[in-house]
Design an enzyme around this catalytic site. Structure first.
Site, short mmCIF file in Angstrom:
data_model
loop_
_atom_site.label_atom_id
_atom_site.label_comp_id
_atom_site.label_asym_id
_atom_site.label_seq_id
_atom_site.Cartn_x
_atom_site.Cartn_y
_atom_site.Cartn_z
N GLY A 138 0.85 -1.19 0.00
CA GLY A 138 0.00 0.00 0.00
C GLY A 138 0.87 1.23 0.00
N PRO A 181 5.67 4.35 -0.44
CG PRO A 181 7.02 3.43 -2.10
CD PRO A 181 6.71 4.72 -1.43
CE LYS A 232 4.34 3.33 6.85
NZ LYS A 232 3.68 4.23 7.80
CG ASP A 269 -2.36 10.70 11.30
OD1 ASP A 269 -3.46 11.19 10.99
OD2 ASP A 269 -1.53 10.31 10.47
#
Ligand SMILES: Nc1ncnc2c1ncn2[C@@H]1O[C@H](COP(=O)(O)OP(=O)(O)OP(=O)(O)O)[C@@H](O)[C@H]1O
Ligand SMILES: [Mg+2]
Length: 412
Positions: A79, A85, A107, A202
């Protein structure tokens, strides 16, 4: 004197032979006495690997991460968010002594993306030191020239966002939704109640990752902040976060408190209850913001029945749903002080584990009018059983857990 973020860039990179400077030894001592280094303690003159010595973080090279992810092959793509990415990879037990063979998610910072070194560093500093069953484990990082990467434990069921909203996913049963809400609530409670509290900032469905048993773990600490200290009631920040999840007072003033996270938790709880996204531009205007639309309907049992996710097909306990809706209602209060703290939320959600997913729809046998018909017809009548779930005569219909997730979700 604190140094600006920009000046940190070269200093956190791995040095071949890191030599501790006087200032660094202070940080190492802090670490060994279990005091968490905050981002503001990290002045930038230290080597990150020394400042975080004792945190068990592994430092990888770009080359090693290429091998781990088969050169970031598209078949391993999981994802992509604002950072860049994410690829699945596999660490074999020969890579490092003390690092067991395991799948990982890597990541990669997109150098043209919306996030940068600052978020990467914040993530390493927070997740490198915070360990809890409901926080995703950071295994290591890479900081080589301009490259910034992070390697996490691999979470086989991906994000809650994918599980709830992916077009072809099987609907999550109510009890699984509550297990996820409870796990995520425990993660937030841990942060808020730490010796040095952390505001996550977040909290959203895409940042809640799920293991194979649907245990929820919080990921993405790039926006996290140390909580207010001393007599301060809040931290002043630039407004950052995600539309639809951020608390209204935070959006208006930039004043950040733990109660802002509690509001965001309320939004995720609503997503679990309704199966709707926090913001959905494809809906009629007044339904686009989930919290604004749903909150007034949460305290009335009849209205509540109309907003529950139809994909649950009535398979839930009425009482359980009502209790969860009340928690969401309180978390979404526009007065931050009226919101519960996360440990209270955890306590309430713990009690919901005892409710079973029992159908609130009633099966009614309708005798055929036509005598020539061979057998009575069974029809499902969508009649809500308003009594306690213990009185329902409906058959239990349990949904099977979701099929394994193929994480090819792209951020809109
Ligand atoms: N540890 C992990 N294990 C498995 N999949 C992961 C892991 N971390 C991230 N992913 C996958 O990668 C996707 C992208 O994650 P990422 O956190 O970068 O972005 P996001 O949360 O979707 O967006 P944002 O940048 O707004 O936080 C996630 O939705 C998830 O499917
Ligand atoms: Mg994320």
């Amino acid at each position: 004197m604190k140094i600006t973020w920009e000046s940190l860039v070269p200093s956190c990179c791995i040095s071949e032979n890191p030599k501790p400077k006087p200032k660094q030894s202070k940080l190492v001592t802090k670490q060994s006495s279990f005091h968490r280094i905050s981002v503001s303690d990290f002045s930038g003159s230290e080597d990150l690997s020394i400042s975080l010595a004792g945190s068990n973080l592994h430092i990888f090279s770009v080359q090693e991460l290429k091998v781990i992810t088969q050169n970031f092959s598209s078949s391993n793509f999981l994802g992509e968010g604002g950072f860049g990415p994410v690829h699945k990879g596999f660490i074999d037990d020969k890579l490092r002594p003390g690092l067991k063979a395991q799948p990982v998610a890597v990541k990669l910072l997109d150098l043209d993306g919306t996030q940068g070194h600052r978020e990467w560093l914040t993530e390493v500093i927070f997740l490198g030191q915070l360990r809890h069953p409901h926080l995703v484990k950071l295994i290591g990082y890479c900081c080589e020239e301009e490259h910034r990467l992070l390697a996490y434990e691999y979470m086989p069921r991906g994000s809650l966002e994918n599980q709830l909203f992916r077009r072809y996913s099987v609907s999550l049963p109510w009890s699984t939704r509550m297990k996820i809400a409870l796990g995520a609530a425990k993660g937030l409670a841990f942060l808020h109640e730490a010796e040095k509290p952390v505001i996550y900032r977040d909290f959203k469905a895409s940042n809640i990752l799920l293991d194979s048993d649907y245990n929820a773990k919080l990921s993405d600490f790039g926006l996290a902040k140390d909580g207010p200290e001393g007599d301060d009631t809040h931290v002043s920040t630039r407004v950052m976060g995600t539309q639809g999840y951020a608390a209204p007072e935070y959006l208006m003033t930039g004043h950040l408190t733990a109660a802002s996270d509690v509001y965001s938790f309320g939004v995720v709880l609503l997503e679990l209850l309704t199966g709707r996204r926090s913001v959905d531009k494809s809906r009629p205007n007044r339904e686009q913001n989930l919290a604004d639309w749903a909150r007034p309907q949460l305290k009335d049992a009849r209205k509540l029945g109309r907003i529950i996710d139809p994909r649950l097909e009535g398979l839930y306990s009425e009482e359980g749903v009502q209790k969860a809706a009340l928690v969401a209602y309180q978390c979404l209060s526009h007065r931050p002080k009226a919101r519960p703290d996360m440990s209270t939320v955890v306590k309430t959600l713990e009690t919901l584990k005892d409710y079973k997913d029992i159908s609130t729809m009633t099966f009614v046998y309708i005798a055929p009018v036509d005598q020539h018909k061979q057998s009575p017809q069974k029809e499902l009548v969508n009649k809500r059983n308003t009594n306690s779930h213990h009185h329902t005569k409906s058959p239990h219909k349990r949904l099977t857990p979701n099929s394994p997730l193929h994480n090819d979700f792209h951020r809109a």
